[in-house]
Design a protein around this motif. Structure first.
Motif, mmCIF file in Angstrom:
data_model
loop_
_atom_site.group_PDB
_atom_site.id
_atom_site.type_symbol
_atom_site.label_atom_id
_atom_site.label_comp_id
_atom_site.label_asym_id
_atom_site.label_seq_id
_atom_site.Cartn_x
_atom_site.Cartn_y
_atom_site.Cartn_z
ATOM 1 N N ASP A 244 -75.421 -94.264 57.183
ATOM 2 C CA ASP A 244 -74.615 -93.955 58.361
ATOM 3 C C ASP A 244 -75.452 -94.057 59.636
ATOM 4 N N MET B 256 -67.122 -95.136 60.167
ATOM 5 C CA MET B 256 -67.199 -93.716 59.813
ATOM 6 C C MET B 256 -65.910 -93.055 60.274
ATOM 7 N N THR B 257 -65.772 -91.759 60.016
ATOM 8 C CA THR B 257 -64.609 -91.032 60.513
ATOM 9 C C THR B 257 -64.963 -90.330 61.819
ATOM 10 N N SER C 6 -64.168 -87.352 62.671
ATOM 11 C CA SER C 6 -64.596 -85.978 62.402
ATOM 12 C C SER C 6 -66.064 -85.933 62.007
ATOM 13 N N HIS C 7 -66.538 -86.956 61.289
ATOM 14 C CA HIS C 7 -67.961 -86.991 60.918
ATOM 15 C C HIS C 7 -68.822 -87.119 62.167
ATOM 16 N N HIS D 96 -67.961 -86.306 51.343
ATOM 17 C CA HIS D 96 -66.623 -86.680 51.797
ATOM 18 C C HIS D 96 -66.162 -85.688 52.865
ATOM 19 N N ASP D 97 -65.764 -86.187 54.038
ATOM 20 C CA ASP D 97 -65.201 -85.308 55.052
ATOM 21 C C ASP D 97 -63.856 -85.805 55.560
ATOM 22 N N SER D 98 -63.379 -86.929 55.024
ATOM 23 C CA SER D 98 -62.035 -87.396 55.361
ATOM 24 C C SER D 98 -61.017 -86.375 54.847
ATOM 25 N N PRO E 182 -76.187 -87.250 59.159
ATOM 26 C CA PRO E 182 -75.695 -88.491 58.556
ATOM 27 C C PRO E 182 -76.618 -88.971 57.450
ATOM 28 N N ALA F 229 -65.375 -79.812 53.229
ATOM 29 C CA ALA F 229 -66.043 -81.044 52.820
ATOM 30 C C ALA F 229 -66.186 -81.041 51.308
ATOM 31 N N HIS G 275 -68.943 -83.751 63.909
ATOM 32 C CA HIS G 275 -69.810 -82.764 63.259
ATOM 33 C C HIS G 275 -71.287 -83.077 63.478
ATOM 34 N N ARG H 62 -73.678 -81.390 60.791
ATOM 35 C CA ARG H 62 -73.920 -82.282 59.668
ATOM 36 C C ARG H 62 -75.005 -83.294 60.004
#
Length: 265
Positions: A48, A29-30, A32-33, A224-226, A44, A212, A36, A42
């Motif tokens: 995730d 995962m990222t 930032s995810h 998408h949050d990249s 998952p 996002a 959050h 957020r």
């Protein structure tokens, strides 16, 4: 949403001696995810959450106790995006086949949801309709979120539910534009190929968190949050918008199409 889930995730991560980046790398995962989720901003996806459980050796706790996981009127893949939709200060929609959910009338939503396969019972369909109309209540606020809708002309030309339903639906959009609640631009069919033909897209901006994006195709959706991916999707949206009809011309087309539908009732 409640931050109990995010707090628990953070506690398990710290107990395992992992930084957010280390957990992100292990769970694919990222960072930032992860941030959050821990902050309660957020939720998952189930996939995730399963990877987080595996990375933290927490059995199936994170995947079994997802917030709002009992709402079967929302597709699993859309739930995280729905949560963000309620928090966004700006929403930019691109629609390729159907009117975006937050702009749908009851008649239009009933037709779309009634075409599901396998078929839904009347009771189940009604529950889905209520959920979809609840999403539209974000437009009750006269200012926030700012909403732009970029519609492929195909959305207007396909008579979903028949002429009467389409006339009502398009008129609803026209009124929202006339009341300056939303902006709408139409991608004319004559344009041919454009950068957004892959599927629908929602871009969301927030007051206190990074932007996002959500894309969707056949029974699949992805949040998408990249930063690099979101930026790429924003650029594609901007390129398409630059080729769309201006607001006044788009509004004129909407009005004309609604009249055509009315004449065919």
């Amino acid at each position: 949403m409640s931050n109990t889930y995010g707090d628990w995730l953070k506690a398990q991560r710290e107990a395992a001696g992992l930084t957010q980046q280390e957990l992100a790398d292990t769970a694919i995962m990222t960072r930032s995810h992860i941030s959050h989720i821990e902050a309660g901003r957020r939720i998952p996806s189930k996939e995730d959450a399963q990877r987080l459980d595996k990375a933290l050796n927490t059995g199936n706790v994170l995947s079994s106790f997802l917030p709002d996981g009992d709402d079967d009127t929302i597709a699993d893949y859309f739930e995280p995006a729905r949560q963000l939709e309620q928090q966004a200060t700006m929403i930019r929609e691109f629609a390729l086949s159907f009117v975006p959910g937050i702009l749908q009338t009851e008649g239009y939503a009933r037709t779309v949801l009634g075409a599901a396969f396998p078929p839904r019972s009347d009771e189940e369909r009604d529950r889905h309709i209520v959920t979809r109309l609840e999403r539209a209540k974000i437009l009750d606020d006269p200012v926030t979120p700012v909403v732009w809708a970029l519609l492929d002309e195909t959305v207007l030309r396909r008579p979903v539910g028949g002429p009467g339903v389409m006339a009502e639906q398009i008129t609803h959009i026209v009124r929202l534009v006339e009341n300056e609640r939303i902006r709408v631009h139409v991608m004319p069919l004559a344009l041919g190929l454009h950068p957004m033909l892959d599927g629908m897209l929602t871009l969301m901006s927030f007051e206190d968190q990074p932007p996002a994006a959500y894309s969707e195709g056949q029974r699949t959706g992805r949040l998408h949050d990249s930063p690099s991916v979101v930026q790429e999707l924003q650029v594609r949206y901007d390129l398409a918008l630059s080729d769309a009809l201006p607001l006044k011309e788009s509004l004129a087309l909407l009005r004309a199409t609604a009249k055509e539908c009315e004449h065919h009732e």
